[in-house]
Scaffold this motif. Structure first.
Motif, PDB file in Angstrom:
ATOM      1  N   LEU A 181     -38.523  15.495  64.486  1.00 57.75           N
ATOM      2  CA  LEU A 181     -37.783  16.732  64.742  1.00 57.75           C
ATOM      3  C   LEU A 181     -36.416  16.473  65.361  1.00 57.75           C
ATOM      4  O   LEU A 181     -35.401  17.016  64.915  1.00 57.75           O
ATOM      5  CB  LEU A 181     -38.623  17.647  65.643  1.00 57.75           C
ATOM      6  CG  LEU A 181     -37.990  18.951  66.116  1.00 57.75           C
ATOM      7  CD1 LEU A 181     -37.555  19.808  64.937  1.00 57.75           C
ATOM      8  CD2 LEU A 181     -38.987  19.721  67.003  1.00 57.75           C
ATOM      9  N   ALA A 182     -36.365  15.642  66.401  1.00 63.86           N
ATOM     10  CA  ALA A 182     -35.084  15.380  67.073  1.00 63.86           C
ATOM     11  C   ALA A 182     -34.118  14.669  66.138  1.00 63.86           C
ATOM     12  O   ALA A 182     -32.920  14.986  66.103  1.00 63.86           O
ATOM     13  CB  ALA A 182     -35.320  14.556  68.334  1.00 63.86           C
ATOM     14  N   ARG A 183     -34.619  13.700  65.369  1.00 64.39           N
ATOM     15  CA  ARG A 183     -33.743  12.955  64.464  1.00 64.39           C
ATOM     16  C   ARG A 183     -33.155  13.865  63.390  1.00 64.39           C
ATOM     17  O   ARG A 183     -31.959  13.816  63.107  1.00 64.39           O
ATOM     18  CB  ARG A 183     -34.514  11.806  63.800  1.00 64.39           C
ATOM     19  CG  ARG A 183     -33.591  10.775  63.156  1.00 64.39           C
ATOM     20  CD  ARG A 183     -34.345   9.755  62.358  1.00 64.39           C
ATOM     21  NE  ARG A 183     -34.510  10.214  60.968  1.00 64.39           N
ATOM     22  CZ  ARG A 183     -35.138   9.504  60.034  1.00 64.39           C
ATOM     23  NH1 ARG A 183     -35.694   8.347  60.344  1.00 64.39           N
ATOM     24  NH2 ARG A 183     -35.231   9.952  58.803  1.00 64.39           N
ATOM     25  N   PHE A 184     -34.015  14.716  62.815  1.00 66.78           N
ATOM     26  CA  PHE A 184     -33.529  15.637  61.783  1.00 66.78           C
ATOM     27  C   PHE A 184     -32.506  16.618  62.359  1.00 66.78           C
ATOM     28  O   PHE A 184     -31.486  16.911  61.734  1.00 66.78           O
ATOM     29  CB  PHE A 184     -34.698  16.397  61.151  1.00 66.78           C
ATOM     30  CG  PHE A 184     -35.555  15.567  60.246  1.00 66.78           C
ATOM     31  CD1 PHE A 184     -35.023  14.542  59.474  1.00 66.78           C
ATOM     32  CD2 PHE A 184     -36.919  15.805  60.151  1.00 66.78           C
ATOM     33  CE1 PHE A 184     -35.818  13.780  58.628  1.00 66.78           C
ATOM     34  CE2 PHE A 184     -37.721  15.059  59.308  1.00 66.78           C
ATOM     35  CZ  PHE A 184     -37.168  14.031  58.547  1.00 66.78           C
ATOM     36  N   ALA A 185     -32.811  17.130  63.548  1.00 63.68           N
ATOM     37  CA  ALA A 185     -31.881  18.071  64.174  1.00 63.68           C
ATOM     38  C   ALA A 185     -30.532  17.398  64.435  1.00 63.68           C
ATOM     39  O   ALA A 185     -29.472  17.972  64.152  1.00 63.68           O
ATOM     40  CB  ALA A 185     -32.472  18.614  65.471  1.00 63.68           C
ATOM     41  N   ASP A 186     -30.558  16.163  64.954  1.00 60.89           N
ATOM     42  CA  ASP A 186     -29.313  15.423  65.204  1.00 60.89           C
ATOM     43  C   ASP A 186     -28.510  15.235  63.917  1.00 60.89           C
ATOM     44  O   ASP A 186     -27.287  15.434  63.899  1.00 60.89           O
ATOM     45  CB  ASP A 186     -29.629  14.040  65.793  1.00 60.89           C
ATOM     46  CG  ASP A 186     -30.059  14.095  67.250  1.00 60.89           C
ATOM     47  OD1 ASP A 186     -29.926  15.175  67.867  1.00 60.89           O
ATOM     48  OD2 ASP A 186     -30.527  13.071  67.763  1.00 60.89           O
ATOM     49  N   GLU A 187     -29.210  14.829  62.844  1.00 65.55           N
ATOM     50  CA  GLU A 187     -28.530  14.575  61.571  1.00 65.55           C
ATOM     51  C   GLU A 187     -27.867  15.845  61.032  1.00 65.55           C
ATOM     52  O   GLU A 187     -26.715  15.824  60.585  1.00 65.55           O
ATOM     53  CB  GLU A 187     -29.523  14.041  60.535  1.00 65.55           C
ATOM     54  CG  GLU A 187     -29.984  12.617  60.790  1.00 65.55           C
ATOM     55  CD  GLU A 187     -31.045  12.181  59.791  1.00 65.55           C
ATOM     56  OE1 GLU A 187     -31.409  12.984  58.903  1.00 65.55           O
ATOM     57  OE2 GLU A 187     -31.519  11.037  59.910  1.00 65.55           O
ATOM     58  N   LEU A 188     -28.593  16.943  61.080  1.00 67.07           N
ATOM     59  CA  LEU A 188     -28.075  18.189  60.521  1.00 67.07           C
ATOM     60  C   LEU A 188     -26.946  18.767  61.364  1.00 67.07           C
ATOM     61  O   LEU A 188     -25.998  19.348  60.833  1.00 67.07           O
ATOM     62  CB  LEU A 188     -29.222  19.202  60.372  1.00 67.07           C
ATOM     63  CG  LEU A 188     -30.273  18.826  59.315  1.00 67.07           C
ATOM     64  CD1 LEU A 188     -31.512  19.707  59.451  1.00 67.07           C
ATOM     65  CD2 LEU A 188     -29.687  18.946  57.910  1.00 67.07           C
ATOM     66  N   VAL A 189     -27.047  18.599  62.674  1.00 63.54           N
ATOM     67  CA  VAL A 189     -25.949  19.029  63.554  1.00 63.54           C
ATOM     68  C   VAL A 189     -24.716  18.170  63.298  1.00 63.54           C
ATOM     69  O   VAL A 189     -23.592  18.674  63.223  1.00 63.54           O
ATOM     70  CB  VAL A 189     -26.380  18.951  65.039  1.00 63.54           C
ATOM     71  CG1 VAL A 189     -25.160  19.039  65.962  1.00 63.54           C
ATOM     72  CG2 VAL A 189     -27.356  20.067  65.370  1.00 63.54           C
TER      73      VAL A 189
END
Length: 249
Positions: free
Chosen positions: A53-61
């Motif tokens: 979750l954190a990795r995906f959120a970071d990438e999309l941000v």
């Protein structure tokens, strides 16, 4: 890429009469001067570990495709504890939902800069965690305007709640696998998850909810849910759409 911040907190619940752990993700450019939507994530440790979750959120941000958000993971203590709180018929299910709406939401909004409106609050979960997220969203539609469902256990009671709910109040992301016909449950039984989920899908679609659905190739495992964590964030936090929907805030 700027690093997001992960906080470990504890909260005392009067309705549950126990202390719960929280894993709180703050976005990479978090500022107390900004406002953020936030997610209450059941199976919180699993979403960060297996769902990335954190990795995906970071990438999309970092790609500037989603609105930055706060994610509040709520880990379960034991398999038995999880079932008691998350299962729609669990002995602590109603109290846990009250905890989410009446204790955890105020705690987050007292300690972090948020929008203080249902449209900017999200619930998220897999399997039984999806079941309790859906039940909470349908019982408290003004508190929670959005829910992400990865293969929920769907009961008759949940179907009845969905039939009575106001479609204008709840935005839904919903996936289930075509191989989820014989799922081993935590009470050592076997359940067909697919058929009730398809019935729920038909109900949501026919009633006109703001709704995303996909039946994926695979079973009741994080291996198959993981890609749909990223898709859920893109659906729920699309930067242009979110800005349009919250311009008046």
């Amino acid at each position: 890429m700027t690093e997001a911040k992960m906080l470990e907190k504890k909260i005392w619940s009067n309705v549950l009469n126990e202390e719960l752990d929280l894993l709180i993700y703050l976005p990479p450019t978090f500022s107390p001067l900004s406002k953020y939507p936030f997610f209450l994530v059941q199976d919180g440790k699993d979403y960060f570990q297996f769902g990335k979750l954190a990795r995906f959120a970071d990438e999309l941000v970092d790609d500037k495709t989603i609105q930055e958000a706060i994610f509040v993971g709520i880990p379960y203590k034991t398999v038995e504890d999880r079932r008691e709180k998350y299962h729609p018929d669990g002995p602590q299910n109603e109290a846990y939902i009250r905890f989410l709406a009446h204790e955890l939401v105020p705690y987050i909004e007292d300690n972090f800069p948020t929008y203080h409106m249902g449209a900017s609050r999200f619930l998220m979960g897999d399997s039984l965690g999806a079941s309790v997220s859906l039940k909470a969203a349908l019982k408290y539609p003004h508190a929670f305007g959005n829910v992400i469902l990865h293969s929920p256990l769907v009961t008759d009671a949940l179907m009845e709640l969905a039939e009575k709910a106001d479609p204008a109040l709840t935005k839904i992301f919903h996936v289930v696998g075509n191989g989820e016909t014989e799922v081993e449950t935590t009470d050592n039984k076997v359940a067909n998850f697919l058929e009730p989920n398809l019935e729920l899908h038909e109900l949501f679609q026919n009633r006109g909810f703001d709704y995303y659905f996909q039946e994926f190739e695979g079973g009741h495992r994080w291996k198959y849910w993981q890609p749909f964590v990223k898709e859920a964030l893109q659906f729920m936090l699309d930067k242009e759409q979110f800005a349009t929907e919250n311009m008046s805030v």
